[in-house]
Design a protein around this motif. Structure first.
Motif, PDB file in Angstrom:
ATOM      1  N   UNK A 116     -10.317  70.066   1.577  1.00  0.00           N
ATOM      2  CA  UNK A 116     -10.244  69.947   0.418  1.00  0.00           C
ATOM      3  C   UNK A 116     -11.774  70.271  -0.163  1.00  0.00           C
ATOM      4  N   UNK A 117     -12.722  70.380   0.604  1.00  0.00           N
ATOM      5  CA  UNK A 117     -13.877  70.632   0.136  1.00  0.00           C
ATOM      6  C   UNK A 117     -14.178  72.211   0.356  1.00  0.00           C
ATOM      7  N   UNK A 118     -14.562  73.179  -0.552  1.00  0.00           N
ATOM      8  CA  UNK A 118     -14.659  74.582  -0.328  1.00  0.00           C
ATOM      9  C   UNK A 118     -16.192  74.832  -0.777  1.00  0.00           C
ATOM     10  N   UNK A 119     -16.676  75.853   0.043  1.00  0.00           N
ATOM     11  CA  UNK A 119     -17.922  76.241  -0.333  1.00  0.00           C
ATOM     12  C   UNK A 119     -17.763  77.820  -0.394  1.00  0.00           C
ATOM     13  N   UNK A 120     -18.616  78.399  -1.220  1.00  0.00           N
ATOM     14  CA  UNK A 120     -18.467  79.820  -1.462  1.00  0.00           C
ATOM     15  C   UNK A 120     -20.050  80.261  -1.494  1.00  0.00           C
ATOM     16  N   UNK A 121     -20.366  81.275  -0.849  1.00  0.00           N
ATOM     17  CA  UNK A 121     -21.680  81.938  -1.052  1.00  0.00           C
ATOM     18  C   UNK A 121     -21.763  83.329  -1.430  1.00  0.00           C
ATOM     19  N   UNK A 122     -22.415  83.628  -2.569  1.00  0.00           N
ATOM     20  CA  UNK A 122     -22.126  84.960  -3.153  1.00  0.00           C
ATOM     21  C   UNK A 122     -23.479  85.855  -2.972  1.00  0.00           C
ATOM     22  N   UNK A 123     -23.306  87.219  -3.085  1.00  0.00           N
ATOM     23  CA  UNK A 123     -24.334  87.984  -2.619  1.00  0.00           C
ATOM     24  C   UNK A 123     -25.435  87.846  -3.787  1.00  0.00           C
ATOM     25  N   UNK A 124     -26.720  88.259  -3.345  1.00  0.00           N
ATOM     26  CA  UNK A 124     -27.874  88.322  -4.143  1.00  0.00           C
ATOM     27  C   UNK A 124     -27.760  88.995  -5.485  1.00  0.00           C
ATOM     28  N   UNK A 133     -24.616  79.483  -4.326  1.00  0.00           N
ATOM     29  CA  UNK A 133     -23.456  78.942  -3.840  1.00  0.00           C
ATOM     30  C   UNK A 133     -22.661  78.213  -4.768  1.00  0.00           C
ATOM     31  N   UNK A 134     -21.229  77.868  -4.544  1.00  0.00           N
ATOM     32  CA  UNK A 134     -20.640  77.156  -5.476  1.00  0.00           C
ATOM     33  C   UNK A 134     -19.986  76.201  -4.318  1.00  0.00           C
ATOM     34  N   UNK A 135     -20.182  74.742  -4.754  1.00  0.00           N
ATOM     35  CA  UNK A 135     -19.200  73.952  -3.549  1.00  0.00           C
ATOM     36  C   UNK A 135     -18.312  72.959  -4.613  1.00  0.00           C
ATOM     37  N   UNK A 136     -17.052  73.237  -4.352  1.00  0.00           N
ATOM     38  CA  UNK A 136     -15.976  72.651  -4.805  1.00  0.00           C
ATOM     39  C   UNK A 136     -15.374  71.354  -4.196  1.00  0.00           C
ATOM     40  N   UNK A 137     -15.255  70.225  -4.738  1.00  0.00           N
ATOM     41  CA  UNK A 137     -14.930  69.176  -4.238  1.00  0.00           C
ATOM     42  C   UNK A 137     -13.351  68.807  -4.476  1.00  0.00           C
ATOM     43  N   UNK A 138     -12.614  67.942  -3.766  1.00  0.00           N
ATOM     44  CA  UNK A 138     -11.294  67.563  -3.883  1.00  0.00           C
ATOM     45  C   UNK A 138     -10.909  67.139  -5.236  1.00  0.00           C
ATOM     46  N   UNK A 145     -25.291  76.466  -6.857  1.00  0.00           N
ATOM     47  CA  UNK A 145     -26.804  76.778  -7.081  1.00  0.00           C
ATOM     48  C   UNK A 145     -27.094  77.932  -7.725  1.00  0.00           C
ATOM     49  N   UNK A 146     -27.501  77.863  -8.817  1.00  0.00           N
ATOM     50  CA  UNK A 146     -27.722  79.304  -9.533  1.00  0.00           C
ATOM     51  C   UNK A 146     -29.059  79.847  -9.614  1.00  0.00           C
ATOM     52  N   UNK A 147     -29.290  80.854  -9.273  1.00  0.00           N
ATOM     53  CA  UNK A 147     -30.690  81.545  -9.145  1.00  0.00           C
ATOM     54  C   UNK A 147     -31.283  81.980 -10.499  1.00  0.00           C
ATOM     55  N   UNK A 148     -32.101  81.607 -11.056  1.00  0.00           N
ATOM     56  CA  UNK A 148     -32.804  81.687 -12.402  1.00  0.00           C
ATOM     57  C   UNK A 148     -33.837  82.867 -11.813  1.00  0.00           C
ATOM     58  N   UNK A 149     -33.682  84.068 -12.638  1.00  0.00           N
ATOM     59  CA  UNK A 149     -34.652  85.181 -12.481  1.00  0.00           C
ATOM     60  C   UNK A 149     -35.993  84.909 -12.926  1.00  0.00           C
TER      61      UNK A 149
END
Length: 556
Positions: A116-124, A133-138, A145-149
């Protein structure tokens, strides 16, 4: 949208895997040479909810799961014996025997799932950016984690929509030397901001504000709100991830609220140790700014809830709606604010003979007046409906048509007609509204309250200079203890509006007269029919209709 792409990819990989299951699969190894991934996905059921928990949380890295796999599509065996399905070169899914699923598209774009834990990593987002990354829990809580330019750093954001909880993780002390928690708020600030922070935390109207926001407008805040007081433009821009904003005012967002205060310590009023003086200090603080930014925070939560799971057009809301909506709702936390806004309209539009235009005038003022007009004529429910329609992606004209059978042009015309009908009695109204909830500054003399001040304004036929009244008595307020410590709007025991300046000067105001009292005791009274000035030494002067008399007190 990105999550949906991952889901589509996953289903496609599962579907196509059957085609590659024929024949003897080749065993592949991890790129890092290990027999198994060195990282174990967390078995937490909910996301970390504090900085301390986040600091200990092990963030996954796709490199721990990346396989050394041929470019040929087909079925393989992972180093642990789990099935691997490669759909196209570099795009594969690995089902580990411990129940973990790893999906890979590139070194930046990958996903993990287990229990039930899901992790998604996105392109730069840019060449120099870091992957997000987005980590979703059950329980559907999540960390992003959001990159602030602007700051060129990752910021960590918490979200649990079912609990209406959204906030930015903050290491204690990051934004100020002082920190305090009160109810749902977490403040970080400098000592010079203490008086402003405590004016809000000690406010008796905050709960009324939240009740009104929810009951009338269906606006609900996060159960935890970061409020940061920043001292320079760099930190303000980095906090909000906006490169061009000046260091002034505040910004309210779904993950926190910030204010920029570049003033020096010597330019600010220090919070007094005397409790009674602090009451006056707090009363004069412009805490409507916090209520305004909280409303922006709630606006974003509401729009997010309306749009969740739906494919809707982008939101296009005019500034007068966004800012006017926030200004209007802020008054429920700072009741005298309605008077402040109507005074602003009277002085900047009526007296200067300017024309109010929704799409060209100051959006804070024009928007507030529009919201107040809608509230008075149609009720607060229509303001709620109007906001909701624009959250759904409707244009402002379309939303006005749906809710009020109107459009921007007609709303402006109706608003101007309404304001014109209110102009005659407006000064009396905003003077009354401006002192709602303000503290009373007592008179020096007990007889001042019974003094018939209206008669002073009617003195148009004085012939004897000694008949000029000593107006210092009826307008003398006890402000010595407040001098240098307080500045703002209060009221007299006669319900006159009182503006007290930091240097001890103060002004009393009613629809019929205005009185200025200076630190040396000089008192100046002005009405439509006359003016009277009494200097500190006792000299009195009266003017009315071109006539003038001066009284000089006997020499002692």
């Amino acid at each position: 949208m990105i999550l949906k792409i991952f889901q589509i990819l996953l289903y496609t990989l599962i579907f196509t895997s059957a085609f590659y299951a024929q024949g003897q699969p080749t065993k592949v190894e991890l790129v890092n040479g290990s027999d198994s991934p060195k990282f174990t996905l967390s078995n937490l059921k909910t996301a970390p909810a504090s900085w301390e928990e986040l600091d200990k949380f092990p963030f996954p890295n796709g490199k721990n799961y990346t396989l050394k796999i041929p470019n040929t599509t087909g079925h393989y065996i992972g180093p642990d014996g789990g099935a691997v399905y490669q759909w196209s070169p570099g795009v594969y899914k690995w089902d580990l025997k411990d129940g973990t699923s790893f999906m890979h598209r590139s070194s930046e774009e990958w996903g993990l799932e287990k229990d039930g834990v899901k992790v998604y990593s996105f392109p730069k987002k840019c060449p120099n950016c870091q992957s997000e990354q987005a980590i979703i829990f059950p329980d559907n809580s999540r960390i992003t984690s959001s990159f602030y330019t602007v700051s060129e750093k990752l910021e960590y954001l918490y979200e649990n929509a079912s609990e209406k909880k959204f906030f930015r993780f903050t290491k204690p002390g990051r934004y100020g030397k002082l920190s305090e928690e009160k109810d749902r708020f977490y403040f970080e600030f400098e000592p010079k901001n203490s008086i402003f922070v405590h004016a809000f935390t000690e406010s008796k109207t905050t709960q009324d504000f939240f009740k009104k926001a929810e009951n009338d407008f269906d606006l609900v805040p996060s159960s935890k709100i970061l409020v940061a007081f920043l001292q320079d433009v760099k930190s303000f821009r980095e906090f909000n991830n906006l490169a061009g904003i000046p260091c002034s005012g505040g910004r309210g967002g779904i993950y926190g609220i910030s204010f920029c205060d570049p003033s020096s310590e010597k330019d600010t009023i220090t919070e007094d140790s005397d409790r009674e003086i602090r009451r006056y200090q707090y009363s004069a603080q412009p805490v409507h700014m916090i209520y305004h930014e909280i409303t922006h925070h709630m606006q974003q939560i509401k729009c997010g809830a309306i749009r969740a799971g739906k494919n809707l057009p982008p939101i296009v809301q005019p500034a007068w709606l966004v800012e006017g909506h926030a200004e209007f709702i802020a008054q429920y936390g700072w009741p005298k604010y309605k008077g402040t806004k109507y005074r602003e309209y009277y002085e900047n539009i009526i007296l200067k003979k300017n024309k109010l235009q929704l799409e060209k005038s100051d959006p804070y003022l024009a928007g507030f007046l529009a919201m107040d007009f809608i509230s008075q004529k149609y009720g607060n429910s229509k303001i709620k409906d109007l906001w909701d329609k624009t959250c759904e992606g409707e244009s402002i004209d379309s939303a006005l048509k749906s809710v009020l059978n109107s459009n921007v042009s007609k709303l402006q015309s109706d608003l101007l007609s309404y304001l014109d009908s209110e102009t005659k009695d407006l000064p009396a109204k905003f003077l009354e509204w401006e002192i709602i909830g303000t503290l009373i500054v007592p008179f020096v003399s007990s007889e001042a309250s019974s003094f018939k001040t209206e008669e002073i304004g009617e003195l148009t036929n004085i012939t004897d200079p000694s008949s000029i009244p000593d107006i210092r008595i009826p307008f003398s307020l006890k402000i010595e203890a407040l001098k240098g410590k307080v500045e703002g709007v209060f009221q007299s025991p006669r319900k006159e509006r009182v503006f007290l300046f930091k240097n001890g000067t103060y002004r009393l105001e009613t629809p019929k007269y205005q009185v200025n009292v200076f630190p040396d005791g000089t008192t100046s009274f002005t009405s439509e029919k006359n003016s009277i000035t009494v200097w500190g030494a006792g000299t009195r002067k009266w003017d009315s209709g071109g006539k003038s008399l001066t009284y000089f007190p006997p020499k002692q």
